[in-house]
Structures are given as structure tokens and as C-alpha cells.
Design an enzyme around this catalytic site. Structure first.
Site, PDB file in Angstrom:
ATOM      1  N   GLN A  95      20.543   7.624 -20.588  1.00 27.21           N
ATOM      2  CA  GLN A  95      21.648   8.196 -19.832  1.00 27.21           C
ATOM      3  C   GLN A  95      22.428   9.090 -20.787  1.00 27.21           C
ATOM      4  O   GLN A  95      22.860   8.650 -21.863  1.00 27.21           O
ATOM      5  CB  GLN A  95      22.546   7.081 -19.280  1.00 27.21           C
ATOM      6  CG  GLN A  95      21.880   6.276 -18.193  1.00 27.21           C
ATOM      7  CD  GLN A  95      21.782   7.071 -16.900  1.00 27.21           C
ATOM      8  OE1 GLN A  95      22.741   7.199 -16.170  1.00 27.21           O
ATOM      9  NE2 GLN A  95      20.600   7.608 -16.619  1.00 27.21           N
ATOM     10  N   ASN A 136      24.419   6.524 -22.755  1.00 21.82           N
ATOM     11  CA  ASN A 136      24.536   5.106 -22.459  1.00 21.82           C
ATOM     12  C   ASN A 136      23.152   4.491 -22.264  1.00 21.82           C
ATOM     13  O   ASN A 136      22.345   4.605 -23.204  1.00 21.82           O
ATOM     14  CB  ASN A 136      25.587   4.778 -21.385  1.00 21.82           C
ATOM     15  CG  ASN A 136      25.482   5.481 -20.066  1.00 21.82           C
ATOM     16  OD1 ASN A 136      25.663   6.678 -19.997  1.00 21.82           O
ATOM     17  ND2 ASN A 136      25.227   4.755 -18.999  1.00 21.82           N
ATOM     18  N   ASP A 137      22.856   3.873 -21.139  1.00 20.21           N
ATOM     19  CA  ASP A 137      21.645   3.043 -21.021  1.00 20.21           C
ATOM     20  C   ASP A 137      20.346   3.676 -21.547  1.00 20.21           C
ATOM     21  O   ASP A 137      20.065   4.828 -21.230  1.00 20.21           O
ATOM     22  CB  ASP A 137      21.352   2.741 -19.545  1.00 20.21           C
ATOM     23  CG  ASP A 137      22.563   2.285 -18.786  1.00 20.21           C
ATOM     24  OD1 ASP A 137      23.631   2.106 -19.388  1.00 20.21           O
ATOM     25  OD2 ASP A 137      22.440   2.128 -17.552  1.00 20.21           O
ATOM     26  N   ARG A 158      20.967   0.357  -7.450  1.00 23.89           N
ATOM     27  CA  ARG A 158      20.434   1.278  -8.459  1.00 23.89           C
ATOM     28  C   ARG A 158      19.575   0.594  -9.522  1.00 23.89           C
ATOM     29  O   ARG A 158      19.383  -0.594  -9.505  1.00 23.89           O
ATOM     30  CB  ARG A 158      21.583   2.001  -9.162  1.00 23.89           C
ATOM     31  CG  ARG A 158      22.608   1.093  -9.835  1.00 23.89           C
ATOM     32  CD  ARG A 158      23.747   1.968 -10.377  1.00 23.89           C
ATOM     33  NE  ARG A 158      24.741   1.224 -11.109  1.00 23.89           N
ATOM     34  CZ  ARG A 158      25.845   0.717 -10.565  1.00 23.89           C
ATOM     35  NH1 ARG A 158      26.066   0.854  -9.277  1.00 23.89           N
ATOM     36  NH2 ARG A 158      26.718   0.072 -11.308  1.00 23.89           N
ATOM     37  N   ASP A 159      19.085   1.422 -10.449  1.00 22.91           N
ATOM     38  CA  ASP A 159      18.419   1.008 -11.692  1.00 22.91           C
ATOM     39  C   ASP A 159      17.046   0.358 -11.466  1.00 22.91           C
ATOM     40  O   ASP A 159      16.803  -0.790 -11.883  1.00 22.91           O
ATOM     41  CB  ASP A 159      19.322   0.065 -12.514  1.00 22.91           C
ATOM     42  CG  ASP A 159      20.722   0.623 -12.721  1.00 22.91           C
ATOM     43  OD1 ASP A 159      20.880   1.854 -12.658  1.00 22.91           O
ATOM     44  OD2 ASP A 159      21.660  -0.171 -12.944  1.00 22.91           O
TER      45      ASP A 159
HETATM   46  C1  FRU Z   1      24.943   0.749 -16.589  1.00 21.70           C
HETATM   47  C2  FRU Z   1      25.064   1.850 -15.541  1.00 21.70           C
HETATM   48  C3  FRU Z   1      23.894   1.806 -14.587  1.00 21.70           C
HETATM   49  C4  FRU Z   1      23.841   3.204 -14.064  1.00 21.70           C
HETATM   50  C5  FRU Z   1      24.194   3.989 -15.298  1.00 21.70           C
HETATM   51  C6  FRU Z   1      24.960   5.252 -15.058  1.00 21.70           C
HETATM   52  O1  FRU Z   1      25.594   1.052 -17.775  1.00 21.70           O
HETATM   53  O2  FRU Z   1      26.269   1.731 -14.854  1.00 21.70           O
HETATM   54  O3  FRU Z   1      24.018   0.828 -13.586  1.00 21.70           O
HETATM   55  O4  FRU Z   1      22.593   3.535 -13.568  1.00 21.70           O
HETATM   56  O5  FRU Z   1      24.963   3.142 -16.123  1.00 21.70           O
HETATM   57  O6  FRU Z   1      25.090   5.992 -16.221  1.00 21.70           O
END
Ligand code: FRU
Length: 611
Positions: free
Chosen positions: A211, A194-195, A315-316
Site C-alpha cells: 500500500q 502501509n500493508d 476488503r483485503d
Molecule cells: C489495513 C488497511 C486495509 C486496507 C488498507 C488501505 O492497514 O486498512 O484493510 O486494505 O489498509 O490502505
């Protein structure tokens, strides 16, 4: 049809196994997933199984999804072109699958096809084209090496035939050569992504961390996968950078190079690459990791976490160097629509500067400064994960928006975008996660992809600030056959473009009038330019249509299963997945109402970016 083909078709089918007996006969089992013989339909605890033939089938749900094992046929001589069979169960490539083996090597493989709770426990018809192997001794292996959801496989009736009964999975595809593999968008070799994380240019390479769930096709325990590129186009996947640790899985974050060794992780002439990410075990906290070898191996900081939990799910962290105050700045997501800004001198000790809300947006904040096109002014841009952005000012403490949030992408697959720190050409390059909700594509060993990297520009328009996007210019290195059309009336009868190959870059300028409705059919998806309604539509998505001096400009990137539309100067984009009915089908342009003239059209086939 030529006579020899007719003769071949007349040859009778040869049954290999129908699994109607009480035992597997001469087939050998290993492990416990396949018990001692074929199942009679559904097993205890299983959704009702359908689509098998007769009463018996191979069903590795014996004991549930947990047990693993293999079931292998005796060797047989291949005498027909196709191997036909029925298959269902999980979609773990190489794990819940039917393999054809030649001298111990897999020459064809396919998985069960089910991934979500809604998927049925049913078998479908499938075929392998094994014409290259006629006359060779082969065997069949049914494997169940997965234990999670859908960690089982269903197989029935296997026979040789000169007629095929089902889709043809590519026999033994090369990595990155699989049927639905994006050819110029990054995807993980195997598993879920993902991200985008830690986007930074360092020591001659663009780093793309992401991710990643390396062992599954669905979101799972988060790792940071890692790939590098010299040109934002050709990527090379490297070993995993961060793994879940005692503080939890490694959620999203960013990376910088600490050239001045402010954190003290570096050595003389060896600046550290530092990643700041969310440790998501229990209450989420923020952690550091560093690398002294260009991101190849990583060490987590012994003093983690460096920021305690500030809010549930906060987060992030996005970190960058802020020259005016000579400090590190971090934007971070708190909860609800709230974000915070922190500062630090050494990346380890952080102090909060301010908090603010951005209605309609959560997660993955970005904050950066950009020059205004055609002026000496610079402005700051802030956005959250859904890429709604605001333009404003930032003084090292507080971000102050100048205008209401703007939708940056109108498609349904652009999320958690991040920009590169230290881009060497002074550009602002954005990469987003192309989120696909429909589950993995049939038989693919990976799931999800990144957007193509986009070059951002900040423009002052009559409607206010707009951040425009266009594919980075490096895409040129993939250009192959080019087709050009100019000064031509668009009519109802579709104009077929000659682009082939499943991936291409289209650039179209249309002269339009008040009532024009024009349609581009691309790989089965429609892009509709509706001047009457001032709308640009892509599948079920609608965006405002930029029209300038009676003209509409579209740039469209098409990959095997994705489409990115950049309209106007890129102030409007739509990012979606495609379900290509026929990925090689021609691109067609037609008129549905009013008048339109093609002012210019360039269609370029793109080479694969995988080497
Ligand atoms: C966004 C998210 C982030 C988190 C990550 C987890 O897509 O939810 O906020 O850090 O993915 O995989």
C-alpha cells in the site's frame, strides 16, 4: 582547541538575508506562493507563526497551502563553514524545503518539519555544514511545490558562520543513505507505505507489493508500490504496479501465479501473475489485475469487479491454490469481526463457502497450512490484521479453530502481515507493516517501513499451539563484525558491547533465577527481563516472558529506528519503533535484581542492504 580553530571561530558572521525589508530585493520569485515580498508574521487563515526573528520572514502560505513557487537568492561566495537559518512548514522532501544550489545542482536540502494537525507553525534553528564548498559560488532556493496539508514553507535569517546553531541534516544524502533510513528493512524510496500486498515468489524473485502513497508522506490515494528481491534481504524498488482507477484506489490484496492458466490471462509459456485487490471507491468491491512480464507491467481485468460489495468496508482478499479440491480459495474481511471464505476455478467467478468471526480482529485475513514441528501432522493457521492467530482445521469450505486466539506480537508496530505464496524452500515467510504513528521522521523523504521477513514454525507446547517467528536465515549475508561473550556473571555495572553502526543482530541467552531483573539498553530503549514478574518489557509494552530450563533467550534486531525482539523460540515477539537518542550509542547489559549469567551472547553488526 587548536589555535587555528579559535581563529576561525573569531571570524564574524556574514548575513545573507533577514527578510526585514518590504521586498525580496535581488531575490527572484517564481509562481505565486511567495507573493511580492516577505510576510510580517502570520498570514490570513494561518495558525499563529512563531520562532522567526524581527518582524519579517519568508512565508509561502500566501493564498493558503495551494499556491506553489520558488524564491531564489542571488549568487554569493561561501566564506564560512556553516550556513545557519531558521526554517518551518511542511515536510515534503524536495517540495517544501530550503535548498543550497551549486551550478544549478542541489548540494544541501532540508524541509520544514511539520506534518500533523498538532504540529506548530514555528521555525527551528538549522545549519548545513558546507565546509567542502568554501570558496564556491552558491545560491539558496526556498521551494514550495506542495499543495496539500502543510504545503507551505517558512524561512528566516540566513547567514554564514563558523559556528553552527542547529541540527545538521545530512547534506545532499544519497537515496537510502538518509539519516533515519532503515538499512535492512524495506521502506519506499519516497512517500508513504502501509500493508504488504501480493507477497509471492515467482520466476526467481520474491515480490513485495505494498500500500503506497507515492506523492505524500501520509496515507493517501492508494497505489500498489512494488519491489523485488532474490533473498528477502536486498530489495529493488520497481515502478508502481497498480494505481487508483475508475473503481477507486487499490487497497490491500494478494497475488498468485496462474501456472495452469485457469483465468485465461496467460499465453503459451507465459503464465500470468494475478493480483486480487480491493477497489475502494464508494462501496468496496474486489478486482483482478494481471501481468505477463514478471510483475513489471499490469493490466486491470476488463470484467472488474469480480465480487460485488458484501458488507460496508469489506476488503483485503487473500488468495491461494487449494490442491485437495483443485481450486482457488480466498479469505476476505467482511465487517466487524467477520470474515468469509470463497472458492473459484478461474479467479473470476467466486462462490461463498462459509463465514466466521474472530473476536478482537479486523481486516487483512491470512489462511494457510503448516507442518507441525517434529511431526507429520499439518494444521491451518488463520489471523487478521493485528496478528491474533488461531490454529485449526480447514476442509476447503470451513475453517474450524482448535483453540482461542493467541497474541502474535506484543509491540505496537506490527500490522497487516501477510505470508508468501509459493515460497520456494517450503517455508512460511511473514512480512508485516511496521506502523509508525508518530509521523514521518524529520526531513526523511519516506514514511513507514516493513518488518524484517520472519520464518514461521508451528509448535505444540504445553500451553497449546504456538506459531513461532524468527528472522529469515538470509540475514546472514549482512553479518559483519561479530562480538561474542560467554559464561559471564551479569552485574550492576553495565557491560558495554562494542557493536556500532546503528544496525545489529543480537542473540542472548541468560541463566536466570526467580528474582532476576536484567536490562538491555539498546539505542536508548530498554528491554527488561523481569523473571520475578514473568514479564518481558520493551519501552511501554509488556509480554509474557518465556523461560525454559532456567534460561531466557532473546534475539533482537535493531535498525536505525526500529527494534524487533524475538523471545524464547520466537513464540513471543515485540515490534516497535525506536527514537534513538544516539543511534550509535553502545548496547549495554546490566543487572538490576537477583543474579544472572550470560550463557552466550553474540552481537553482529549488519551491513546495509541497499546497494
Ligand atoms: C489495513 C488497511 C486495509 C486496507 C488498507 C488501505 O492497514 O486498512 O484493510 O486494505 O489498509 O490502505
Amino acid at each position: 582547541m587548536v589555535a587555528s580553530t579559535l581563529l576561525l571561530l573569531a571570524l564574524p558572521d556574514l548575513l545573507i538575508a533577514d527578510f526585514e525589508a518590504a521586498s525580496y530585493g535581488r531575490w527572484k520569485t517564481e509562481g505565486s506562493a511567495f507573493s511580492s515580498g516577505p510576510a510580517r508574521g502570520t498570514l490570513p487563515g494561518q495558525k499563529p507563526v512563531s520562532g522567526y526573528a524581527g518582524a519579517g520572514l519568508v512565508n509561502s502560505f500566501a493564498g493558503g497551502d495551494g499556491p506553489t513557487g520558488t524564491l531564489t537568492s542571488p549568487v554569493f561566495r561561501l566564506e564560512r563553514r556553516y550556513l545557519n537559518f531558521l526554517i518551518g512548514g511542511g515536510t515534503y522532501s524536495g517540495e517544501t524545503c530550503l535548498n543550497v544550489l551549486h551550478q544549478g545542482k542541489v548540494i544541501a536540502t532540508t524541509t520544514g518539519g511539520s506534518t500533523t494537525n498538532q504540529d506548530p507553525e514555528s521555525l527551528r534553528r538549522a545549519s548545513f555544514d558546507l565546509s567542502k564548498w568554501i570558496g564556491k559560488d552558491l545560491s539558496i532556493q526556498v521551494a514550495d511545490r506542495a499543495s496539500g496539508g502543510w504545503g507551505h514553507i517558512l524561512v528566516d535569517d540566513i547567514w554564514q558562520s563558523n559556528r553552527r546553531i542547529g541540527e545538521l541534516p545530512t547534506a545532499n544524502p544519497k537515496p537510502y543513505g538518509e539519516r533515519y533510513r532503515p538499512q535492512f528493512h524495506f521502506s519506499a524510496k519516497k512517500g508513504w507505505l502501509n500493508d504488504p500486498n501480493g507477497l509471492v515468489f515467482a520466476f526467481g524473485e520474491y515480490h513485495l507489493f505494498y500500500q503506497h502513497h507515492p506523492f505524500g508522506l501520509q496515507w493517501g490515494p492508494m497505489h500498489w508500490g512494488h519491489a523485488v528481491s532474490k533473498d528477502l534481504v536486498h530489495w529493488r524498488e520497481l515502478p508502481i504496479a497498480l494505481r487508483p482507477d475508475a473503481l477507486g484506489p487499490a487497497f490491500s490484496g494478494s497475488a498468485i501465479v496462474d501456472y495452469d492458466n485457469t483465468a485465461g490471462f496467460g499465453k503459451p509459456n507465459q503464465p500470468a501473475m494475478v493480483a486480487m485487490f480491493t477497489s475502494a471507491g464508494g462501496a468496496s468491491t474486489q478486482s483482478l489485475a494481471y501481468s505477463l512480464d514478471k510483475g513489471r507491467t499490469w493490466q486491470t481485468y476488463a470484467g472488474n469487479p469480480v465480487i460485488p460489495s458484501l458488507a460496508d468496508g469489506n476488503r483485503d482478499p487473500k488468495v491461494f491454490w487449494y490442491e485437495p479440491r483443485k481450486c482457488w480459495i480466498m479469505a476476505i474481511y467482511l465487517s466487524g469481526n467477520d470474515f468469509a471464505i470463497f472458492r473459484s476455478q478461474d479467479l473470476k467467478k467466486w462462490t461463498e463457502q462459509s463465514r466466521f468471526s474472530l473476536p478482537g480482529t479486523i481486516e487483512c485475513p491470512e489462511l494457510f497450512e503448516m507442518p507441525v514441528e517434529g511431526s507429520s501432522e499439518w494444521k491451518w493457521v488463520f489471523f487478521g490484521a493485528n496478528y491474533r492467530y488461531v490454529v485449526g482445521g480447514f476442509d476447503g469450505v470451513k475453517f474450524t479453530p482448535d483453540q482461542v486466539p493467541i497474541t502474535g506480537d506484543y509491540g505496537d508496530s506490527f500490522y497487516a502481515a501477510q505470508t508468501y505464496n509459493d515460497e520456494p524452500n517450503g517455508r512460511r515467510v511473514l512480512v508485516g507493516w511496521m506502523a509508525r504513528f508518530a509521523g514521518p521522521m524529520l526531513g526523511m523523504p519516506f514514511n513507514q517501513q516493513m518488518s524484517f521477513p520472519r520464518d514461521l514454525k508451528l509448535r505444540k507446547t504445553s500451553d497449546g499451539w504456538r506459531v513461532t517467528q524468527s528472522p529469515v536465515a538470509e540475514i546472514r549475508s549482512l553479518y559483519r563484525k561479530t562480538e561474542q561473550v560467554s559464561a559471564m556473571e551479569l552485574v550492576q555495572k553495565p557491560l558495554n558491547l562494542g557493536v556500532r553502526g546503528g544496525q545489529y543482530d543480537l542473540d542472548l541467552t541468560l541463566r536466570v533465577e526467580q528474582s532476576t531483573v536484567a536490562i538491555a539498553n539498546i539505542g536508548g530503549a530498554e528491554v527488561v527481563v523481569d523473571v520475578a514478574k514473568k514479564e518481558l518489557r520493551l519501552m511501554d509494552r509488556t509480554a509474557p516472558l518465556p523461560i525454559r530450563a532456567g534460561r531466557v533467550h532473546l534475539r533482537v534486531l535493531v535498525d536505525r529506528s526500529s527494534i524487533e525482539v524475538f523471545a524464547g523460540e520466537g513464540e513471543v515477539t515485540l515490534t516497535n519503533y525506536l527514537t534513538p537518542k544516539d543511534r550509535l550509542c553502545p548496547v549495554q547489559l546490566s543487572l538490576s535484581r537477583g543474579k544472572a549469567q550470560i550463557v552466550g551472547l553474540t552481537a553482529r553488526e549488519l551491513a546495509t542492504s541497499w546497494r
